[in-house]
Design a protein around this motif. Sequence first.
Motif, mmCIF file in Angstrom:
data_model
loop_
_atom_site.group_PDB
_atom_site.id
_atom_site.type_symbol
_atom_site.label_atom_id
_atom_site.label_comp_id
_atom_site.label_asym_id
_atom_site.label_seq_id
_atom_site.Cartn_x
_atom_site.Cartn_y
_atom_site.Cartn_z
ATOM 1 N N ALA A 231 78.296 -8.278 -28.820
ATOM 2 C CA ALA A 231 77.086 -8.733 -29.501
ATOM 3 C C ALA A 231 76.156 -7.561 -29.802
ATOM 4 O O ALA A 231 75.657 -7.443 -30.914
ATOM 5 C CB ALA A 231 76.361 -9.787 -28.675
ATOM 6 N N ALA A 232 75.921 -6.686 -28.805
ATOM 7 C CA ALA A 232 75.028 -5.554 -29.045
ATOM 8 C C ALA A 232 75.085 -4.590 -27.878
ATOM 9 O O ALA A 232 75.387 -4.971 -26.745
ATOM 10 C CB ALA A 232 73.585 -6.020 -29.248
ATOM 11 N N VAL A 233 74.797 -3.317 -28.168
ATOM 12 C CA VAL A 233 74.459 -2.328 -27.140
ATOM 13 C C VAL A 233 73.422 -1.403 -27.759
ATOM 14 O O VAL A 233 73.557 -0.984 -28.911
ATOM 15 C CB VAL A 233 75.692 -1.547 -26.635
ATOM 16 N N GLN A 234 72.352 -1.164 -27.022
ATOM 17 C CA GLN A 234 71.300 -0.289 -27.531
ATOM 18 C C GLN A 234 70.798 0.629 -26.432
ATOM 19 O O GLN A 234 70.840 0.283 -25.241
ATOM 20 C CB GLN A 234 70.152 -1.104 -28.124
ATOM 21 N N LEU A 235 70.356 1.806 -26.848
ATOM 22 C CA LEU A 235 69.780 2.788 -25.941
ATOM 23 C C LEU A 235 68.324 3.022 -26.338
ATOM 24 O O LEU A 235 67.907 2.669 -27.441
ATOM 25 C CB LEU A 235 70.540 4.120 -26.022
ATOM 26 N N PRO A 250 72.634 11.008 -26.173
ATOM 27 C CA PRO A 250 71.690 11.362 -25.112
ATOM 28 C C PRO A 250 72.032 12.724 -24.508
ATOM 29 O O PRO A 250 73.205 13.075 -24.379
ATOM 30 C CB PRO A 250 71.858 10.237 -24.086
ATOM 31 N N SER A 251 71.005 13.464 -24.138
ATOM 32 C CA SER A 251 71.207 14.798 -23.582
ATOM 33 C C SER A 251 71.599 14.717 -22.115
ATOM 34 O O SER A 251 71.496 13.662 -21.469
ATOM 35 C CB SER A 251 69.930 15.622 -23.729
ATOM 36 N N ARG A 252 72.031 15.844 -21.570
ATOM 37 C CA ARG A 252 72.461 15.897 -20.168
ATOM 38 C C ARG A 252 71.339 15.519 -19.208
ATOM 39 O O ARG A 252 71.572 14.880 -18.188
ATOM 40 C CB ARG A 252 72.981 17.294 -19.845
ATOM 41 N N SER A 253 70.109 15.896 -19.544
ATOM 42 C CA SER A 253 68.999 15.680 -18.608
ATOM 43 C C SER A 253 68.248 14.367 -18.844
ATOM 44 O O SER A 253 67.311 14.049 -18.117
ATOM 45 C CB SER A 253 68.011 16.846 -18.720
ATOM 46 N N GLU A 254 68.647 13.584 -19.844
ATOM 47 C CA GLU A 254 67.932 12.360 -20.184
ATOM 48 C C GLU A 254 68.274 11.221 -19.220
ATOM 49 O O GLU A 254 69.434 11.061 -18.825
ATOM 50 C CB GLU A 254 68.294 11.945 -21.617
ATOM 51 N N VAL A 255 67.272 10.440 -18.833
ATOM 52 C CA VAL A 255 67.542 9.178 -18.158
ATOM 53 C C VAL A 255 67.727 8.144 -19.258
ATOM 54 O O VAL A 255 66.851 7.938 -20.097
ATOM 55 C CB VAL A 255 66.432 8.785 -17.158
ATOM 56 N N VAL A 256 68.907 7.524 -19.266
ATOM 57 C CA VAL A 256 69.333 6.732 -20.421
ATOM 58 C C VAL A 256 69.167 5.237 -20.139
ATOM 59 O O VAL A 256 69.826 4.684 -19.247
ATOM 60 C CB VAL A 256 70.797 7.041 -20.795
ATOM 61 N N PHE A 257 68.280 4.608 -20.883
ATOM 62 C CA PHE A 257 68.057 3.156 -20.875
ATOM 63 C C PHE A 257 69.187 2.513 -21.678
ATOM 64 O O PHE A 257 69.466 2.911 -22.807
ATOM 65 C CB PHE A 257 66.704 2.911 -21.512
ATOM 66 N N THR A 258 69.840 1.509 -21.103
ATOM 67 C CA THR A 258 70.895 0.792 -21.833
ATOM 68 C C THR A 258 70.673 -0.709 -21.740
ATOM 69 O O THR A 258 70.232 -1.233 -20.713
ATOM 70 C CB THR A 258 72.300 1.111 -21.272
ATOM 71 N N ASP A 259 70.966 -1.406 -22.834
ATOM 72 C CA ASP A 259 70.860 -2.862 -22.894
ATOM 73 C C ASP A 259 72.125 -3.384 -23.572
ATOM 74 O O ASP A 259 72.486 -2.906 -24.657
ATOM 75 C CB ASP A 259 69.616 -3.264 -23.686
ATOM 76 N N TRP A 260 72.803 -4.345 -22.942
ATOM 77 C CA TRP A 260 74.126 -4.784 -23.375
ATOM 78 C C TRP A 260 74.155 -6.301 -23.532
ATOM 79 O O TRP A 260 73.651 -7.034 -22.674
ATOM 80 C CB TRP A 260 75.179 -4.400 -22.339
ATOM 81 N N CYS A 261 74.777 -6.773 -24.592
ATOM 82 C CA CYS A 261 74.955 -8.214 -24.797
ATOM 83 C C CYS A 261 76.414 -8.492 -25.157
ATOM 84 O O CYS A 261 77.078 -7.685 -25.814
ATOM 85 C CB CYS A 261 74.057 -8.738 -25.912
ATOM 86 N N PRO A 380 58.541 9.313 -22.665
ATOM 87 C CA PRO A 380 58.905 10.151 -23.814
ATOM 88 C C PRO A 380 59.330 11.557 -23.402
ATOM 89 O O PRO A 380 58.711 12.186 -22.532
ATOM 90 C CB PRO A 380 57.618 10.180 -24.640
ATOM 91 N N ALA A 381 60.417 12.008 -24.021
ATOM 92 C CA ALA A 381 61.044 13.315 -23.795
ATOM 93 C C ALA A 381 61.826 13.375 -22.486
ATOM 94 O O ALA A 381 62.583 14.318 -22.260
ATOM 95 C CB ALA A 381 60.022 14.453 -23.854
ATOM 96 N N ILE A 382 61.670 12.371 -21.630
ATOM 97 C CA ILE A 382 62.438 12.303 -20.384
ATOM 98 C C ILE A 382 63.510 11.226 -20.482
ATOM 99 O O ILE A 382 64.649 11.401 -20.039
ATOM 100 C CB ILE A 382 61.506 12.029 -19.178
ATOM 101 N N GLY A 383 63.160 10.117 -21.108
ATOM 102 C CA GLY A 383 64.088 9.007 -21.259
ATOM 103 C C GLY A 383 63.389 7.689 -20.987
ATOM 104 O O GLY A 383 62.169 7.561 -21.150
ATOM 105 N N ALA A 384 64.138 6.720 -20.553
ATOM 106 C CA ALA A 384 63.575 5.408 -20.233
ATOM 107 C C ALA A 384 64.436 4.751 -19.171
ATOM 108 O O ALA A 384 65.642 5.012 -19.070
ATOM 109 C CB ALA A 384 63.503 4.525 -21.483
ATOM 110 N N ILE A 385 63.796 3.903 -18.389
ATOM 111 C CA ILE A 385 64.462 3.229 -17.275
ATOM 112 C C ILE A 385 64.485 1.736 -17.570
ATOM 113 O O ILE A 385 63.501 1.178 -18.066
ATOM 114 C CB ILE A 385 63.731 3.495 -15.945
ATOM 115 N N GLN A 386 65.588 1.104 -17.252
ATOM 116 C CA GLN A 386 65.752 -0.324 -17.542
ATOM 117 C C GLN A 386 66.410 -1.016 -16.366
ATOM 118 O O GLN A 386 67.328 -0.473 -15.726
ATOM 119 C CB GLN A 386 66.615 -0.499 -18.802
ATOM 120 N N ASN A 387 65.924 -2.210 -16.048
ATOM 121 C CA ASN A 387 66.600 -3.053 -15.061
ATOM 122 C C ASN A 387 66.547 -4.488 -15.549
ATOM 123 O O ASN A 387 65.476 -4.989 -15.904
ATOM 124 C CB ASN A 387 65.946 -2.937 -13.679
ATOM 125 N N GLU A 388 67.702 -5.143 -15.578
ATOM 126 C CA GLU A 388 67.796 -6.488 -16.141
ATOM 127 C C GLU A 388 68.910 -7.251 -15.432
ATOM 128 O O GLU A 388 70.053 -6.779 -15.371
ATOM 129 C CB GLU A 388 68.079 -6.397 -17.639
#
Length: 413
Positions: A231-235, A250-261, A380-388
């Motif tokens: 259905a979807a995947v987004q960062l 995403p870069s090596r040092s980025e904290v990567v937010f992911t959302d999956w459906c 911003p410039a660091i990444g994003a954190i996600q919990n779901e």
Amino acid sequence: MLYNRERAIKYMKEAGVSAIIATSPKSITYFSGYSWPLESSMRQYMFTPEASSELMFSGFVLIPAEGEPTLILGSRFAMNSDDVWIRDVRLFGGNFPFDLSMSPAGFVGKAGEVMRGNSYETAAEALVAVMRERGLADGSRIGVEIEGMGDSGRLALAGLLPDATLLDCTKLIRLVRMVKTDAEIDRMRTAINIAERAATAAIEQAQPDGTLEAIEREYRIRLGEHCADFAAVQLAAGGVGLTTQPTYAPSRSEVVFTDWCAIYRNYWADIGMSFMFEAPPELVRTKDAALKECVAAGGRALRPGVRSSEVFRAMCDALAKGGIEGNEPQGHGIGLDVREYPIIVPDCGGRIVDDCIDVSADFPLEENMVINLEIGHFLPAIGAIQNEQSFIVRSGGGELLIPYSRRSPVLAL
């Protein structure tokens, strides 16, 4: 059987209607078990260029307060209804132009029923015939899911039922669908388990400076192995905004937010997590822990009788204790749609209203609702954190739909 018959009858009696009529593809699936993947996509203008954008292949489910339901289905799709639980299936419309020159003399079962033909030209004519048989056409109050019908369909049905009172019950049906049956929960548990495993596998094979396309490809492959649909995947690109752009890396040092459906047998899974290619710095670990406690606090609040706004407040309080201000958590029911009632938001005094119901939008929760809770935090410039995560409402608090067991490089639970 997916649908909650006792709940549907309760709402019908409270609304004073003798029956409800499901018209949208998802509601037809809910009440009958019938589905056809292209039903929501096929529009009349795709076959007749000058026609409208209304659904091409309409159908109905009639659910009376007393007696058995009826599924009304186009003849072309009758062979797709072998596993529905409704026994009374009425066919309408013409079928394909069959070449019988090589066919055997007789057909049995569903094939025989299709070959014998039917006496209804349109879905509306079939529906009215059934309603007359059931004594529902004259003087009855009937709920109709208006959302699934175009203007021409509504007018045609009203013209064929001049002595019935037709009432919009679109939102009533949403309320019926809020509380899940055991069959629905089993299907949703399978859906989210498949999605969780597929997403974790896709993250594990991700490479620094690799693209979202590579991550998505692995996710699609893993879903397909278990007959689930992508259905979807987004960062969150650089912690600034969400992206589905396949070339984003995403870069090596980025904290990567992911959302999956994903979708399994018509039911949605919606999950979210974060990962890093490097060990997370202390700031990220601290904020990630606060987000996880936010979702956990919301889960603990998911008890029957607790209002949606109270769950929202519990999540906000947990965020504040974790030192995070300005973020608003989110929550919503999930099922045949990616977002269903209840919606976990503050109480703004809104009401859910159609011709059959008028209730506060700040719902008191009920046992066996399945609710998705999530919180994202953008750096911003660091990444994003996600919990779901998704929970079942239980008397002792929310029960996780599955036992999440996320491994590195996913930020630990």
